[in-house]
Design a protein around this motif. Structure first.
Motif, PDB file in Angstrom:
ATOM      1  N   MET A   1      -0.214  -3.676 -21.543  1.00 49.62           N
ATOM      2  CA  MET A   1       0.999  -3.486 -20.857  1.00 49.62           C
ATOM      3  C   MET A   1       1.961  -4.565 -20.795  1.00 49.62           C
ATOM      4  N   SER A   2       3.293  -4.027 -20.658  1.00 55.52           N
ATOM      5  CA  SER A   2       4.398  -5.198 -20.717  1.00 55.52           C
ATOM      6  C   SER A   2       4.156  -6.027 -19.524  1.00 55.52           C
ATOM      7  N   ALA A   3       4.502  -7.211 -19.365  1.00 55.88           N
ATOM      8  CA  ALA A   3       4.726  -7.795 -18.400  1.00 55.88           C
ATOM      9  C   ALA A   3       5.883  -7.549 -17.202  1.00 55.88           C
ATOM     10  N   TRP A   4       6.800  -6.885 -17.779  1.00 56.19           N
ATOM     11  CA  TRP A   4       7.883  -6.452 -16.846  1.00 56.19           C
ATOM     12  C   TRP A   4       7.510  -5.233 -16.026  1.00 56.19           C
ATOM     13  N   LEU A   5       6.423  -4.129 -16.428  1.00 51.28           N
ATOM     14  CA  LEU A   5       6.222  -3.207 -15.693  1.00 51.28           C
ATOM     15  C   LEU A   5       5.620  -3.737 -14.250  1.00 51.28           C
ATOM     16  N   PRO A   6       6.505  -2.470 -13.556  1.00 49.76           N
ATOM     17  CA  PRO A   6       5.579  -2.685 -11.975  1.00 49.76           C
ATOM     18  C   PRO A   6       4.276  -2.369 -11.957  1.00 49.76           C
ATOM     19  N   THR A   7       3.631  -3.395 -11.061  1.00 49.91           N
ATOM     20  CA  THR A   7       2.225  -3.013 -10.695  1.00 49.91           C
ATOM     21  C   THR A   7       2.000  -3.171  -9.116  1.00 49.91           C
ATOM     22  N   ALA A   8       0.873  -2.750  -8.773  1.00 50.00           N
ATOM     23  CA  ALA A   8       0.627  -2.826  -7.538  1.00 50.00           C
ATOM     24  C   ALA A   8      -0.889  -3.375  -6.947  1.00 50.00           C
ATOM     25  N   PRO A   9      -0.999  -4.142  -6.044  1.00 52.38           N
ATOM     26  CA  PRO A   9      -2.499  -5.111  -5.878  1.00 52.38           C
ATOM     27  C   PRO A   9      -3.300  -3.926  -5.324  1.00 52.38           C
ATOM     28  N   CYS A  10      -2.908  -2.629  -4.959  1.00 55.62           N
ATOM     29  CA  CYS A  10      -3.946  -1.687  -4.425  1.00 55.62           C
ATOM     30  C   CYS A  10      -5.100  -1.115  -5.257  1.00 55.62           C
ATOM     31  N   THR A  11      -6.153  -1.150  -4.517  1.00 58.72           N
ATOM     32  CA  THR A  11      -7.322  -0.626  -5.396  1.00 58.72           C
ATOM     33  C   THR A  11      -8.035   0.195  -4.515  1.00 58.72           C
ATOM     34  N   PRO A  12      -9.056   1.036  -5.102  1.00 55.34           N
ATOM     35  CA  PRO A  12      -9.861   1.995  -4.472  1.00 55.34           C
ATOM     36  C   PRO A  12     -10.875   1.468  -3.447  1.00 55.34           C
ATOM     37  N   GLY A  13     -11.275   0.291  -4.002  1.00 54.23           N
ATOM     38  CA  GLY A  13     -12.387  -0.612  -3.066  1.00 54.23           C
ATOM     39  C   GLY A  13     -11.835  -1.385  -2.006  1.00 54.23           C
ATOM     40  N   THR A  14     -10.473  -1.745  -2.339  1.00 50.82           N
ATOM     41  CA  THR A  14      -9.983  -2.760  -0.933  1.00 50.82           C
ATOM     42  C   THR A  14      -9.080  -1.897  -0.215  1.00 50.82           C
ATOM     43  N   CYS A  15      -8.550  -0.583  -0.754  1.00 50.95           N
ATOM     44  CA  CYS A  15      -7.581   0.226   0.263  1.00 50.95           C
ATOM     45  C   CYS A  15      -7.679   1.505   0.734  1.00 50.95           C
ATOM     46  N   VAL A  16      -8.935   2.002   0.064  1.00 50.32           N
ATOM     47  CA  VAL A  16      -9.239   3.371   0.472  1.00 50.32           C
ATOM     48  C   VAL A  16     -10.485   3.420   1.247  1.00 50.32           C
ATOM     49  N   GLY A  17     -10.755   4.330   2.291  1.00 46.46           N
ATOM     50  CA  GLY A  17     -11.609   4.183   3.055  1.00 46.46           C
ATOM     51  C   GLY A  17     -13.047   4.574   2.483  1.00 46.46           C
ATOM     52  N   PRO A  18     -14.154   4.832   3.155  1.00 47.44           N
ATOM     53  CA  PRO A  18     -15.582   5.005   2.575  1.00 47.44           C
ATOM     54  C   PRO A  18     -15.472   6.543   2.063  1.00 47.44           C
ATOM     55  N   ARG A  19     -16.472   6.772   1.115  1.00 51.41           N
ATOM     56  CA  ARG A  19     -16.572   8.244   0.669  1.00 51.41           C
ATOM     57  C   ARG A  19     -17.090   9.040   1.585  1.00 51.41           C
ATOM     58  N   PRO A  20     -16.665  10.140   1.284  1.00 48.24           N
ATOM     59  CA  PRO A  20     -16.831  11.316   2.429  1.00 48.24           C
ATOM     60  C   PRO A  20     -18.494  11.612   2.508  1.00 48.24           C
ATOM     61  N   ALA A  21     -18.868  11.930   3.711  1.00 50.07           N
ATOM     62  CA  ALA A  21     -20.298  12.438   3.961  1.00 50.07           C
ATOM     63  C   ALA A  21     -20.687  13.612   3.271  1.00 50.07           C
ATOM     64  N   ALA A  22     -22.038  13.843   2.984  1.00 48.48           N
ATOM     65  CA  ALA A  22     -22.451  14.980   2.105  1.00 48.48           C
ATOM     66  C   ALA A  22     -22.049  16.215   2.835  1.00 48.48           C
ATOM     67  N   ARG A  23     -22.179  16.191   4.193  1.00 49.84           N
ATOM     68  CA  ARG A  23     -21.896  17.385   5.042  1.00 49.84           C
ATOM     69  C   ARG A  23     -20.478  17.882   4.674  1.00 49.84           C
ATOM     70  N   ALA A  24     -19.625  17.320   4.189  1.00 50.54           N
ATOM     71  CA  ALA A  24     -18.081  17.863   3.786  1.00 50.54           C
ATOM     72  C   ALA A  24     -18.131  18.542   2.580  1.00 50.54           C
ATOM     73  N   LEU A  25     -19.389  18.680   1.927  1.00 48.14           N
ATOM     74  CA  LEU A  25     -19.500  19.385   0.477  1.00 48.14           C
ATOM     75  C   LEU A  25     -19.011  20.708   0.730  1.00 48.14           C
ATOM     76  N   PRO A  26     -19.440  21.618   1.698  1.00 51.89           N
ATOM     77  CA  PRO A  26     -18.685  22.809   1.627  1.00 51.89           C
ATOM     78  C   PRO A  26     -17.234  23.071   1.947  1.00 51.89           C
ATOM     79  N   ARG A  27     -16.677  22.191   2.838  1.00 49.79           N
ATOM     80  CA  ARG A  27     -15.528  22.151   3.036  1.00 49.79           C
ATOM     81  C   ARG A  27     -14.625  22.068   1.781  1.00 49.79           C
ATOM     82  N   ALA A  28     -15.199  20.629   1.163  1.00 48.27           N
ATOM     83  CA  ALA A  28     -14.401  20.495   0.053  1.00 48.27           C
ATOM     84  C   ALA A  28     -14.213  21.604  -1.118  1.00 48.27           C
ATOM     85  N   VAL A  29     -15.406  22.023  -1.102  1.00 49.04           N
ATOM     86  CA  VAL A  29     -15.482  23.242  -2.346  1.00 49.04           C
ATOM     87  C   VAL A  29     -14.502  24.461  -2.166  1.00 49.04           C
ATOM     88  N   LEU A  30     -14.565  24.916  -1.020  1.00 48.56           N
ATOM     89  CA  LEU A  30     -13.736  25.884  -0.427  1.00 48.56           C
ATOM     90  C   LEU A  30     -12.031  25.526  -0.602  1.00 48.56           C
TER      91      LEU A  30
END
Length: 272
Positions: free
Chosen positions: A1-30
């Motif tokens: 990747m070229s050094a001039w390209l814009p990048t963001a420091p955000c990552t799933p581990g540091t910026c995104v909340g915890p994984r959804p609970a198993a009980r959310a499965l039916p809602r997600a499938v629908l």
């Protein structure tokens, strides 16, 4: 990747909340089933050899329905000019940003050239009029700007994410200037759009963020599983041609630094 390209420091581990609970499965499938049905309907229209032009109002509604089917409420303030050449520019958080921008006004997207090589999605994107940018070739940039300007001169709207990378929503990047030259060359207005995601009434929601090494499948599942996610789309005042005479000041006027992603959102909004 070229050094001039814009990048963001955000990552799933540091910026995104915890994984959804198993009980959310039916809602997600629908929800994902509903999204798939709407996407297949849209693909059928794109692939129809003798298709007539789809009215813009139907495209906007289809985009809103798709986002809503994923379980995300949409709130919109303001409106874009309904016709004529227009450069739509917005901050970038999620794949949801694309239908949300199209819900403001259907437009030709500017996407990275890698999308053209994706199976199925690549040919569909090309057929839908997507403009491609070779991000790792600086010499190709003037040609891309010229292509965007040509599209704008025909009266088309072109949608761009000038940050060049996705951010989680709590942080943001600066708008790069190059694409604004296309609006100057074509002498068309620039329409700034601010996109935010909220969890509840006040908290900035990061569940929709598609950042770092996150995969599209993981992001889809997270969005479909979560409750109470709202997308706020603020269509800000249009910047008419002639007001700003160089791309630096035009990019600064349209950029996300003219507001804070954590500020309280307006109550006078349309909920879709």
């Amino acid at each position: 990747m070229s050094a001039w390209l814009p990048t963001a420091p955000c990552t799933p581990g540091t910026c995104v909340g915890p994984r959804p609970a198993a009980r959310a499965l039916p809602r997600a499938v629908l929800r994902l089933t509903a999204v798939a049905v709407l996407l297949l309907a849209g693909v059928a229209v794109v692939l129809t050899p003798l298709r007539t032009r789809v009215p813009a109002v139907l495209v906007r509604r289809w985009c809103r329905w798709t986002v809503r089917a994923a379980g995300v409420r949409v709130r919109v303030t303001g409106a874009a000019p309904p016709e004529g050449g227009l450069l739509l520019v917005a901050n970038h958080v999620s794949w949801l940003d694309i239908p949300l921008l199209a819900a403001v006004r259907p437009a030709r997207m500017l996407a990275k050239s890698e999308v053209r090589r994706w199976p199925v999605a690549g040919p569909l994107a090309a057929r839908a009029g997507v403009l491609f940018l070779e991000r790792d070739r600086l010499r190709a940039l003037p040609g891309t700007v010229a292509a965007v300007a040509r599209a704008l001169r025909t009266g088309a709207a072109v949608a761009v994410f000038p940050e060049g990378s996705t951010w989680c929503g709590r942080a943001r990047g600066r708008f790069s200037r190059a694409v604004f030259q296309a609006a100057l060359d074509a002498e068309v207005p620039v329409q700034p759009v601010r996109i935010r995601y909220w969890s509840g009434e006040r908290a900035v929601g990061t569940a929709a963020a598609f950042v770092g090494e996150d995969t599209l499948l993981a992001s889809l599942w997270r969005v479909a599983s979560v409750r109470g996610l709202t997308a706020e789309v603020e269509v800000r005042p249009v910047l008419p041609p002639g007001r700003h005479h160089d791309r630096r000041t035009l990019a600064a006027a349209a950029g996300p630094e003219h507001g804070h992603p954590g500020e309280a959102h307006s109550k006078s909004m349309r909920t879709l």
